[in-house]
Design a protein around this motif. Structure first.
Motif, PDB file in Angstrom:
ATOM      1  N   GLU A  48       0.852  -1.189   0.000  1.00  0.00           N
ATOM      2  CA  GLU A  48       0.000   0.000   0.000  1.00  0.00           C
ATOM      3  C   GLU A  48       0.889   1.240   0.000  1.00  0.00           C
ATOM      4  O   GLU A  48       1.877   1.297   0.735  1.00  0.00           O
ATOM      5  CB  GLU A  48      -0.843  -0.095   1.264  1.00  0.00           C
ATOM      6  CG  GLU A  48      -1.567   1.082   1.694  1.00  0.00           C
ATOM      7  CD  GLU A  48      -2.431   0.752   2.913  1.00  0.00           C
ATOM      8  OE1 GLU A  48      -2.106   1.247   3.992  1.00  0.00           O
ATOM      9  OE2 GLU A  48      -3.401   0.003   2.772  1.00  0.00           O
ATOM     10  N   PRO A  49       0.562   2.242  -0.824  1.00  0.00           N
ATOM     11  CA  PRO A  49       1.361   3.476  -0.810  1.00  0.00           C
ATOM     12  C   PRO A  49       1.137   4.238   0.496  1.00  0.00           C
ATOM     13  O   PRO A  49       0.062   4.200   1.072  1.00  0.00           O
ATOM     14  CB  PRO A  49       0.840   4.269  -2.001  1.00  0.00           C
ATOM     15  CG  PRO A  49      -0.479   3.683  -2.335  1.00  0.00           C
ATOM     16  CD  PRO A  49      -0.498   2.282  -1.811  1.00  0.00           C
ATOM     17  N   ASP A  50       2.190   4.901   0.946  1.00  0.00           N
ATOM     18  CA  ASP A  50       2.123   5.745   2.141  1.00  0.00           C
ATOM     19  C   ASP A  50       2.901   7.013   1.821  1.00  0.00           C
ATOM     20  O   ASP A  50       4.116   7.068   2.044  1.00  0.00           O
ATOM     21  CB  ASP A  50       2.709   5.007   3.344  1.00  0.00           C
ATOM     22  CG  ASP A  50       2.510   5.762   4.646  1.00  0.00           C
ATOM     23  OD1 ASP A  50       2.156   6.962   4.612  1.00  0.00           O
ATOM     24  OD2 ASP A  50       2.718   5.151   5.715  1.00  0.00           O
ATOM     25  N   GLY A  51       2.228   7.977   1.240  1.00  0.00           N
ATOM     26  CA  GLY A  51       2.909   9.174   0.757  1.00  0.00           C
ATOM     27  C   GLY A  51       3.811   8.801  -0.399  1.00  0.00           C
ATOM     28  O   GLY A  51       3.393   8.148  -1.350  1.00  0.00           O
ATOM     29  N   SER A  52       5.088   9.151  -0.294  1.00  0.00           N
ATOM     30  CA  SER A  52       6.049   8.812  -1.347  1.00  0.00           C
ATOM     31  C   SER A  52       6.737   7.474  -1.070  1.00  0.00           C
ATOM     32  O   SER A  52       7.644   7.078  -1.787  1.00  0.00           O
ATOM     33  CB  SER A  52       7.093   9.924  -1.457  1.00  0.00           C
ATOM     34  OG  SER A  52       7.834  10.001  -0.248  1.00  0.00           O
ATOM     35  N   LYS A  53       6.313   6.772  -0.026  1.00  0.00           N
ATOM     36  CA  LYS A  53       6.922   5.485   0.354  1.00  0.00           C
ATOM     37  C   LYS A  53       5.895   4.374   0.230  1.00  0.00           C
ATOM     38  O   LYS A  53       4.764   4.598  -0.184  1.00  0.00           O
ATOM     39  CB  LYS A  53       7.464   5.597   1.781  1.00  0.00           C
ATOM     40  CG  LYS A  53       8.558   6.651   1.870  1.00  0.00           C
ATOM     41  CD  LYS A  53       9.229   6.653   3.200  1.00  0.00           C
ATOM     42  CE  LYS A  53      10.303   7.739   3.173  1.00  0.00           C
ATOM     43  NZ  LYS A  53      11.250   7.598   4.188  1.00  0.00           N
ATOM     44  N   TRP A  54       6.319   3.178   0.622  1.00  0.00           N
ATOM     45  CA  TRP A  54       5.480   1.991   0.496  1.00  0.00           C
ATOM     46  C   TRP A  54       5.472   1.232   1.806  1.00  0.00           C
ATOM     47  O   TRP A  54       6.455   1.218   2.535  1.00  0.00           O
ATOM     48  CB  TRP A  54       6.008   1.098  -0.632  1.00  0.00           C
ATOM     49  CG  TRP A  54       6.112   1.850  -1.911  1.00  0.00           C
ATOM     50  CD1 TRP A  54       7.203   2.518  -2.387  1.00  0.00           C
ATOM     51  CD2 TRP A  54       5.081   2.078  -2.842  1.00  0.00           C
ATOM     52  NE1 TRP A  54       6.918   3.134  -3.568  1.00  0.00           N
ATOM     53  CE2 TRP A  54       5.607   2.879  -3.877  1.00  0.00           C
ATOM     54  CE3 TRP A  54       3.752   1.678  -2.919  1.00  0.00           C
ATOM     55  CZ2 TRP A  54       4.866   3.286  -4.963  1.00  0.00           C
ATOM     56  CZ3 TRP A  54       3.005   2.079  -4.012  1.00  0.00           C
ATOM     57  CH2 TRP A  54       3.557   2.866  -5.018  1.00  0.00           C
ATOM     58  N   ARG A  55       4.367   0.586   2.089  1.00  0.00           N
ATOM     59  CA  ARG A  55       4.183  -0.177   3.319  1.00  0.00           C
ATOM     60  C   ARG A  55       3.610  -1.543   2.941  1.00  0.00           C
ATOM     61  O   ARG A  55       2.834  -1.651   2.002  1.00  0.00           O
ATOM     62  CB  ARG A  55       3.215   0.588   4.209  1.00  0.00           C
ATOM     63  CG  ARG A  55       2.983   0.027   5.560  1.00  0.00           C
ATOM     64  CD  ARG A  55       2.024   0.893   6.371  1.00  0.00           C
ATOM     65  NE  ARG A  55       2.428   2.273   6.524  1.00  0.00           N
ATOM     66  CZ  ARG A  55       3.291   2.723   7.431  1.00  0.00           C
ATOM     67  NH1 ARG A  55       3.877   1.874   8.250  1.00  0.00           N
ATOM     68  NH2 ARG A  55       3.594   4.003   7.516  1.00  0.00           N
ATOM     69  N   VAL A  56       3.973  -2.584   3.676  1.00  0.00           N
ATOM     70  CA  VAL A  56       3.424  -3.922   3.439  1.00  0.00           C
ATOM     71  C   VAL A  56       2.492  -4.257   4.595  1.00  0.00           C
ATOM     72  O   VAL A  56       2.829  -4.047   5.758  1.00  0.00           O
ATOM     73  CB  VAL A  56       4.548  -4.980   3.333  1.00  0.00           C
ATOM     74  CG1 VAL A  56       3.962  -6.368   3.133  1.00  0.00           C
ATOM     75  CG2 VAL A  56       5.507  -4.636   2.192  1.00  0.00           C
ATOM     76  N   LYS A  57       1.312  -4.769   4.246  1.00  0.00           N
ATOM     77  CA  LYS A  57       0.339  -5.202   5.248  1.00  0.00           C
ATOM     78  C   LYS A  57       0.016  -6.671   5.013  1.00  0.00           C
ATOM     79  O   LYS A  57      -0.019  -7.132   3.878  1.00  0.00           O
ATOM     80  CB  LYS A  57      -0.957  -4.397   5.146  1.00  0.00           C
ATOM     81  CG  LYS A  57      -0.845  -2.983   5.636  1.00  0.00           C
ATOM     82  CD  LYS A  57      -2.216  -2.327   5.633  1.00  0.00           C
ATOM     83  CE  LYS A  57      -2.159  -0.941   6.222  1.00  0.00           C
ATOM     84  NZ  LYS A  57      -3.492  -0.321   6.236  1.00  0.00           N
TER      85      LYS A  57
END
Length: 156
Positions: free
Chosen positions: A116-125
């Motif tokens: 999932e995008p988080d601003g200009s970064k990425w996160r894994v859920k």
């Protein structure tokens, strides 16, 4: 000044539940051999004052497992938590880094996971876990595998 200490270790690719079951069986065996009642089985913080953040969550379940191994069913009932949780990693600066983690979670761990995008970064859920114990074990597995420095459990 007298006691028997048992440490449970799980490799990053190991089976946490099997490790806990093995530990419960070992504790039950030592209890039988040494004549120790289950009421004298305590966490190491009883002596050191240091809380093991992982075992605090699982203690009632672990004592029940030990009781089952000894045939003593008069144990504390584990707290049943049927709430749904998800593990969310910290952010990755590139989509490739997040995809590498996703690949491990999906193919090595066999988990449902997504990016999932988080601003200009990425996160894994991850997909959902039932109960805080399972979710926390998942977060610990992610950290132990060095897939993320941060792995938070979030309620749904």
């Amino acid at each position: 000044m007298k006691g028997i200490q048992i440490e449970v270790c799980v490799n990053s690719d190991g089976n946490y539940q099997k490790a806990m079951q093995n530990a419960a069986e070992l504790v039950a065996k030592v209890m039988k051999e040494e004549g120790i009642p289950i009421s004298r089985v305590v966490q190491h913080n009883h002596f050191s004052g240091k809380n093991c953040y992982v075992l605090v969550e699982f203690w009632n379940q672990f004592i029940s497992m030990v009781g089952a191994c000894t045939g003593n069913t008069q144990q504390q009932k584990p707290v049943t938590n049927n709430n749904k949780y998800r593990v969310m990693t910290g952010t990755y600066s590139t989509i490739q880094a997040a995809e590498n983690v996703l690949d491990v979670l999906k193919h090595r761990f066999g988990w449902v996971s997504y990016i999932e995008p988080d601003g200009s970064k990425w996160r894994v859920k991850t997909g959902t876990f039932t109960g805080m114990d399972a979710a926390q074990a998942g977060a610990n597995k992610i950290k132990a595998a060095k897939l993320a420095q941060v792995a938070n459990v979030v309620g749904l």
